[in-house]
Design a protein around this motif. Structure first.
Motif, PDB file in Angstrom:
ATOM      1  N   LYS A 140      -5.375 -28.482 -30.273  1.00 19.37           N
ATOM      2  CA  LYS A 140      -5.490 -28.992 -31.655  1.00 19.37           C
ATOM      3  C   LYS A 140      -4.450 -28.748 -32.646  1.00 19.37           C
ATOM      4  CE  LYS A 140      -8.577 -29.188 -35.547  1.00 19.37           C
ATOM      5  NZ  LYS A 140      -8.978 -28.169 -36.494  1.00 19.37           N
ATOM      6  N   LYS A 141      -4.047 -27.203 -32.610  1.00 15.06           N
ATOM      7  CA  LYS A 141      -2.994 -26.906 -33.199  1.00 15.06           C
ATOM      8  C   LYS A 141      -1.533 -27.247 -32.987  1.00 15.06           C
ATOM      9  CE  LYS A 141      -5.462 -22.540 -34.197  1.00 15.06           C
ATOM     10  NZ  LYS A 141      -5.276 -21.180 -34.682  1.00 15.06           N
ATOM     11  N   VAL A 142      -1.411 -27.419 -31.376  1.00 14.02           N
ATOM     12  CA  VAL A 142      -0.212 -27.947 -31.211  1.00 14.02           C
ATOM     13  C   VAL A 142       0.185 -29.375 -31.645  1.00 14.02           C
ATOM     14  CG1 VAL A 142       1.320 -29.054 -29.272  1.00 14.02           C
ATOM     15  CG2 VAL A 142       0.156 -26.507 -29.210  1.00 14.02           C
ATOM     16  N   SER A 168     -13.499 -24.019 -25.567  1.00 15.82           N
ATOM     17  CA  SER A 168     -13.213 -24.095 -26.991  1.00 15.82           C
ATOM     18  C   SER A 168     -11.956 -23.559 -27.361  1.00 15.82           C
ATOM     19  CB  SER A 168     -14.306 -23.402 -27.856  1.00 15.82           C
ATOM     20  OG  SER A 168     -14.531 -22.031 -27.006  1.00 15.82           O
ATOM     21  N   GLU A 169     -11.451 -22.282 -26.693  1.00 16.08           N
ATOM     22  CA  GLU A 169     -10.333 -21.761 -27.016  1.00 16.08           C
ATOM     23  C   GLU A 169      -8.971 -22.483 -26.610  1.00 16.08           C
ATOM     24  OE1 GLU A 169      -7.641 -17.512 -26.657  1.00 16.08           O
ATOM     25  OE2 GLU A 169      -8.945 -18.070 -25.221  1.00 16.08           O
ATOM     26  N   GLY A 170      -8.966 -23.256 -25.474  1.00 18.44           N
ATOM     27  CA  GLY A 170      -8.178 -24.199 -25.112  1.00 18.44           C
ATOM     28  C   GLY A 170      -8.182 -25.415 -25.823  1.00 18.44           C
ATOM     29  N   ARG A 171      -9.309 -25.984 -26.261  1.00 21.13           N
ATOM     30  CA  ARG A 171      -9.131 -27.090 -27.190  1.00 21.13           C
ATOM     31  C   ARG A 171      -8.688 -26.730 -28.528  1.00 21.13           C
ATOM     32  NH1 ARG A 171     -14.263 -27.746 -24.769  1.00 21.13           N
ATOM     33  NH2 ARG A 171     -15.319 -26.800 -26.569  1.00 21.13           N
ATOM     34  N   GLU A 172      -8.812 -25.583 -29.069  1.00 18.90           N
ATOM     35  CA  GLU A 172      -8.289 -25.211 -30.515  1.00 18.90           C
ATOM     36  C   GLU A 172      -6.755 -25.160 -30.161  1.00 18.90           C
ATOM     37  OE1 GLU A 172      -8.277 -24.373 -34.316  1.00 18.90           O
ATOM     38  OE2 GLU A 172      -9.970 -25.263 -33.039  1.00 18.90           O
ATOM     39  N   ILE A 173      -6.255 -24.488 -29.049  1.00 20.63           N
ATOM     40  CA  ILE A 173      -4.695 -24.479 -28.852  1.00 20.63           C
ATOM     41  C   ILE A 173      -4.297 -25.745 -29.130  1.00 20.63           C
ATOM     42  CG2 ILE A 173      -2.868 -23.833 -27.284  1.00 20.63           C
ATOM     43  CD1 ILE A 173      -4.683 -21.237 -26.897  1.00 20.63           C
TER      44      ILE A 173
END
Length: 55
Positions: free
Chosen positions: A19-21, A12-17
């Protein structure tokens, strides 16, 4: 199973990063200008990932 066939999961943290990029890049494309000058690499990376420059 060979290493080429191993699936890598993005948590989840990787997916969130990611998404932000994508949002950061999309916003620059829509506005047609850079949010932060290209010479400020660390600041751009921090802004795009939603992390601080010190992390």
């Amino acid at each position: 199973m060979s290493s080429a066939n191993v699936r890598r999961y993005i948590h989840s943290e990787g997916r969130e990063i990611i998404k932000k990029v994508i949002e950061f890049c999309d916003e620059e494309e829509i506005t047609g200008k850079l949010k932060i000058p290209i010479q400020n690499v660390t600041k751009r990376a921090a802004e795009a990932t939603g992390k601080s420059e010190k992390e």
